[in-house]
Scaffold this motif. Sequence first.
Motif, mmCIF file in Angstrom:
data_model
loop_
_atom_site.group_PDB
_atom_site.id
_atom_site.type_symbol
_atom_site.label_atom_id
_atom_site.label_comp_id
_atom_site.label_asym_id
_atom_site.label_seq_id
_atom_site.Cartn_x
_atom_site.Cartn_y
_atom_site.Cartn_z
ATOM 1 N N LEU A 21 0.864 -1.188 0.000
ATOM 2 C CA LEU A 21 0.000 0.000 0.000
ATOM 3 C C LEU A 21 0.895 1.231 0.000
ATOM 4 C CD1 LEU A 21 -2.659 -0.858 2.777
ATOM 5 C CD2 LEU A 21 -2.957 -1.107 0.296
ATOM 6 N N PHE A 24 -2.183 5.495 0.715
ATOM 7 C CA PHE A 24 -3.524 4.905 0.691
ATOM 8 C C PHE A 24 -4.417 5.681 1.654
ATOM 9 C CE2 PHE A 24 -6.891 2.097 1.909
ATOM 10 C CZ PHE A 24 -7.175 1.358 0.778
ATOM 11 N N LYS A 44 -5.537 -5.524 -1.559
ATOM 12 C CA LYS A 44 -6.845 -5.582 -0.905
ATOM 13 C C LYS A 44 -6.772 -6.252 0.469
ATOM 14 C CE LYS A 44 -8.650 -7.915 -4.367
ATOM 15 N NZ LYS A 44 -7.417 -8.025 -5.203
ATOM 16 N N PHE A 47 -4.912 -4.143 2.975
ATOM 17 C CA PHE A 47 -5.800 -3.092 3.488
ATOM 18 C C PHE A 47 -6.716 -3.644 4.579
ATOM 19 C CE2 PHE A 47 -10.302 -1.825 2.799
ATOM 20 C CZ PHE A 47 -10.294 -0.722 3.632
ATOM 21 N N TYR A 62 -3.847 5.894 10.826
ATOM 22 C CA TYR A 62 -5.111 5.161 10.815
ATOM 23 C C TYR A 62 -5.863 5.507 12.092
ATOM 24 C CZ TYR A 62 -8.324 1.139 11.027
ATOM 25 O OH TYR A 62 -9.430 0.348 11.140
ATOM 26 N N ILE A 213 -8.930 -0.824 -5.731
ATOM 27 C CA ILE A 213 -7.523 -0.652 -5.357
ATOM 28 C C ILE A 213 -6.673 -1.104 -6.537
ATOM 29 C CG2 ILE A 213 -5.688 -1.279 -3.742
ATOM 30 C CD1 ILE A 213 -7.743 -1.733 -1.610
#
Length: 231
Positions: A21, A24, A44, A47, A62, A213
């Motif tokens: 990633l 992102f 994916k 994530f 996050y 993605i």
Amino acid sequence: MLKMHNIRKSYRTDTIETHALRDFSLEVNEGEFVSVTGPSGSGKTTFLNIAGLLETPTGGEYRLDGEDVSNLNDHQRSRLRNEKIGFIFQGFNLIPDLNLFDNIDVPLRYRGFNGKERKKRIEKVLEQVGLSARAKHLPAQLSGGQQQRVAIARALAGEPRFLLADEPTGNLDSLMARQVMELLEFINEWGTTIVMVTHDPDLARRAHRNIQIVDGQVSDLHRTTAPAAAE
Ligand code: ADP
Ligand code: ADP
């Protein structure tokens, strides 16, 4: 709400560094049903694993319900995961020699609920997925679609705010896949936020929103907003 800003995840093996990633960024609001599509290897699962606090990002921020969870230790992550997140996977991950009731009981025991509370939760979720009459059956006595519904019941028993699904219909024929999707739509309507990775374009379209993605990034070109599928 789930909010990622400029998340990076790199894996280093010997001399090769893979950027699963990069930059992102994504927000998923309370009550949304978001589908995630994209080519194999695009990031994916990475994530979902970061979203579900199974892995930590290499960089970026996050936030989960406003709390910065980018740099929590294992213990803090597993506590939050138990409190807020349910997972379902392509392969159901049921224990073959335990009946449905006992399969759902495993994570509840782990979390230390007493017998009465566990029984109450198990009976409730078995009813929600329409399998109350099968409580004493073994997984092998059920169809694939029913087994996935048990796995969904097991996730729901923890009363998660977020349900993360990695190809939940990947092993099912199209009829059973539709039934599992309908169940996920009910669960979303009852109030659980859902993020679902899928290869199935028909199912992806039924979500409120589809995220593509590509190469570890959200592809803005493919960002669409579709109306909710439920009548
Ligand atoms: P997808 O789910 O879209 O198929 P993944 O998130 O599984 O993609 O993988 C994204 C990229 O990261 C791929 O290039 C994959 O090979 C790499 N990757 C994923 N997990 C690891 C790991 N544990 N070690 C090294 N590389 C990994
Ligand atoms: P159907 O009409 O297709 O049978 P329902 O809306 O009756 O679907 O829901 C199916 C199951 O979900 C039932 O077992 C019901 O107890 C449960 N259920 C329905 N609404 C809720 C809710 N708001 N919260 C928790 N469980 C619910």
